[in-house]
Design an enzyme around this catalytic site. Structure first.
Site, mmCIF file in Angstrom:
data_model
loop_
_atom_site.group_PDB
_atom_site.id
_atom_site.type_symbol
_atom_site.label_atom_id
_atom_site.label_comp_id
_atom_site.label_asym_id
_atom_site.label_seq_id
_atom_site.Cartn_x
_atom_site.Cartn_y
_atom_site.Cartn_z
ATOM 1 N N ASP A 221 -27.022 -3.936 -23.711
ATOM 2 C CA ASP A 221 -28.304 -4.483 -23.268
ATOM 3 C C ASP A 221 -28.460 -4.311 -21.769
ATOM 4 O O ASP A 221 -27.847 -5.024 -20.980
ATOM 5 C CB ASP A 221 -28.396 -5.966 -23.644
ATOM 6 C CG ASP A 221 -29.729 -6.577 -23.244
ATOM 7 O OD1 ASP A 221 -30.684 -5.810 -23.006
ATOM 8 O OD2 ASP A 221 -29.807 -7.822 -23.165
ATOM 9 N N LYS A 228 -31.454 -6.002 -16.015
ATOM 10 C CA LYS A 228 -30.483 -6.971 -15.532
ATOM 11 C C LYS A 228 -29.884 -6.483 -14.213
ATOM 12 O O LYS A 228 -29.787 -5.272 -13.970
ATOM 13 C CB LYS A 228 -29.336 -7.115 -16.543
ATOM 14 C CG LYS A 228 -29.700 -7.718 -17.873
ATOM 15 C CD LYS A 228 -28.476 -7.728 -18.790
ATOM 16 C CE LYS A 228 -28.778 -8.271 -20.174
ATOM 17 N NZ LYS A 228 -29.023 -9.727 -20.153
ATOM 18 N N ASP A 239 -22.964 -7.738 -26.602
ATOM 19 C CA ASP A 239 -24.238 -8.237 -27.121
ATOM 20 C C ASP A 239 -24.407 -7.950 -28.610
ATOM 21 O O ASP A 239 -25.421 -8.317 -29.196
ATOM 22 C CB ASP A 239 -25.406 -7.652 -26.328
ATOM 23 C CG ASP A 239 -26.553 -8.640 -26.195
ATOM 24 O OD1 ASP A 239 -26.323 -9.850 -26.405
ATOM 25 O OD2 ASP A 239 -27.680 -8.212 -25.895
ATOM 26 N N ASP A 298 -35.930 -8.446 -21.680
ATOM 27 C CA ASP A 298 -34.536 -8.863 -21.819
ATOM 28 C C ASP A 298 -34.373 -9.955 -22.877
ATOM 29 O O ASP A 298 -33.253 -10.378 -23.151
ATOM 30 C CB ASP A 298 -33.994 -9.349 -20.468
ATOM 31 C CG ASP A 298 -32.484 -9.412 -20.424
ATOM 32 O OD1 ASP A 298 -31.837 -8.740 -21.248
ATOM 33 O OD2 ASP A 298 -31.942 -10.143 -19.568
ATOM 34 N N GLU A 300 -34.737 -9.433 -25.997
ATOM 35 C CA GLU A 300 -34.891 -8.465 -27.087
ATOM 36 C C GLU A 300 -34.188 -8.887 -28.361
ATOM 37 O O GLU A 300 -34.589 -8.496 -29.461
ATOM 38 C CB GLU A 300 -34.373 -7.092 -26.634
ATOM 39 C CG GLU A 300 -32.875 -6.846 -26.781
ATOM 40 C CD GLU A 300 -31.988 -7.779 -25.976
ATOM 41 O OE1 GLU A 300 -30.840 -8.009 -26.394
ATOM 42 O OE2 GLU A 300 -32.439 -8.283 -24.930
ATOM 43 N N ARG A 302 -34.035 -11.709 -29.943
ATOM 44 C CA ARG A 302 -34.874 -12.480 -30.867
ATOM 45 C C ARG A 302 -35.917 -11.603 -31.565
ATOM 46 O O ARG A 302 -36.376 -11.940 -32.659
ATOM 47 C CB ARG A 302 -35.539 -13.636 -30.124
ATOM 48 C CG ARG A 302 -36.550 -13.231 -29.077
ATOM 49 C CD ARG A 302 -36.860 -14.340 -28.097
ATOM 50 N NE ARG A 302 -35.716 -14.673 -27.265
ATOM 51 C CZ ARG A 302 -35.721 -15.639 -26.336
ATOM 52 N NH1 ARG A 302 -36.822 -16.355 -26.133
ATOM 53 N NH2 ARG A 302 -34.648 -15.874 -25.614
#
Length: 449
Positions: A221, A228, A239, A298, A300, A302
């Site tokens: 991620d 990030k 992740d 970020d 993502e 969910r």
């Protein structure tokens, strides 16, 4: 778990050396070396000729003793074959703890060979083996860096898993996700050079209670266009920790032959940055029919879970449970060792917490607080994927997911960390299992083989 000759490791409570199974020479040796059963201290005991006779291992005082105390012995012991004796407590948990303490991730760096344990009397051989294997599977997958575990490689791992466990497997890859009405999974992963996909595994009697597991499988991620910072990306190989733990749990369920119809859904993506990246402010469709405004790329995890949960929910399972390394807010609230648990069934949540305490796999129930649903409101879409104001981030993420579950008799969401920032009994530094023993304990009680 070996037929080789074993060296005893004698567990000694602090101040109770006299009760240890040592001869007079061994007891004097321990006393002369100042051993009184101090927590975590390991001391070799020679015989009168100077050969290794045994080890004594201090478990300290009962108050505050970690349930996984036996793991510290395995961490300290050299290569060899051992048996544990003395004040070991629950023999099954002690054997699990010892083996988890012996875990080594040696794919890239050769290390010391781990100690091997002979199963203690009274331990459940099946549960020890399957729960240790489940934890090792989850840890190995999380510890593997993204250059060796991108979406393609992760699918190969899952395919091999399905083959070993005689599970049916369906894979939906790339633009086929759009044809299958899984647009959020497609949107999150479409910028990567390795296509997004959904892996759908099933096992068991069609007429048995339906248990469906969903695991977040973001192999790396970047944060997407809401990128990030460098420090925030350092651990992002983990992740996919939700998917890794779901696979570990699925292994335990299948290996035990629990009387369930098991389905496992794993959306696998890399949240990469390219011209095809989804953008802040985009409005995306979902399988559920809700439009989602992107407040933050970020957030993502969910999104991919939303489509997978919707698909799972359509067959109205008796239990729908997801695991995901979802929010930093969960770590702020409860730290890295205690995953928050959200559930539509309070009795089930209580059972999961009780099982977690009994197996040193703790969980803590957090509320699905309805008024916070408004934090996800959008002026132009049905819902925003990022809550406003920065408050209650773990709760608002759970409330977002809750919108995609309607028919399941019970839903559980575990916002796990999947990483041990510091070594502690039963958990070495690095990728770790969370929730497997707790959930397995409840399912075994409710759906025994």
């Amino acid at each position: 778990m070996s037929d080789s000759p074993t060296v005893p490791v004698i567990f000694v409570e602090e101040g109770d050396l006299g009760a240890a199974a040592l001869d007079a020479f061994g007891r004097r040796w321990a006393q002369g070396n100042g051993f009184v059963g101090q927590r975590g201290r390991l001391l070799s005991i020679p015989d009168a000729e100077g050969n290794l006779s045994a080890y004594v291992f201090g478990t300290g005082q009962a108050a505050g003793r970690p349930p996984m105390m036996a793991a510290l012995a395995a961490t300290s012991l050299p290569e060899g074959h051992y048996r544990i004796e003395g004040a070991i407590g629950d023999p099954t948990l002690a054997a699990i703890a010892f083996n988890l303490g012996a875990y080594r991730f040696d794919r890239y760096k050769a290390g010391a060979v781990a100690p091997v344990l002979a199963l203690p009397a009274g331990a459940d051989m099946g549960d020890v083996a399957r729960l240790v294997d489940a934890a090792y599977l989850a840890r190995d997958l999380i510890n593997t860096p993204a250059n060796d575990l991108g979406p393609d490689a992760f699918e190969r791992e899952i395919t091999a898993f399905a083959t070993r466990h005689k599970m049916e497997l369906r894979s939906i890859v790339g633009d086929d996700l759009l044809n299958a009405k899984l647009p959020l999974i497609h949107a999150v992963g479409r910028a990567s050079t390795e296509a997004p996909r959904l892996l759908d595994l099933s096992w068991g009697d069609l007429n048995a209670p339906k248990v469906t597991l969903v695991g977040k499988g973001v192999t790396f991620d970047t944060g997407g266009l809401d990128i990030k910072p460098a420090a925030g990306m350092l651990l992002m190989k983990k992740d996919m920790g939700g998917a890794a733990n779901v696979l570990g749990l699925a292994h335990a369920i299948v290996d035990a032959g629990l009387k369930v119809r098991l389905r496992v859904l794993i959306p696998v993506v890399e949240n990469a940055i390219a011209g095809a990246s989804f953008r802040p402010g985009d409005v995306l469709p979902s399988r559920r029919g809700l439009s989602v405004e992107i407040g933050n790329t970020d957030a993502e995890g969910r999104l991919i879970l939303a489509d997978a949960l919707t698909l799972a929910d359509e067959e109205a399972p008796d239990l729908l449970l997801d695991m995901a390394t979802l929010t930093g807010a969960a770590r702020v609230a409860l730290g890295p060792e205690l995953p928050p648990l959200f559930s539509t069934d309070d009795a089930l949540a209580r059972a999961l917490m009780d099982a977690g305490l009994a197996s040193d796999d703790p969980l803590w129930q957090m509320p699905l607080w309805g008024p916070y649903d408004a934090m996800m409101n959008s002026r132009i879409a049905d819902v925003n994927n990022a809550g406003t104001g920065g408050f209650a981030g773990s709760i608002t993420a759970a409330m977002f997911l809750r919108r995609f579950v309607e028919r399941a008799a019970a839903w559980v969401h575990l916002d796990i960390y999947g990483w041990a920032p510091e070594a502690r009994p039963g958990r070495s530094h690095g990728g770790t299992d969370q929730g497997i023993r707790a959930v397995y304990g409840v399912l075994k009680q409710r759906h025994p083989a």
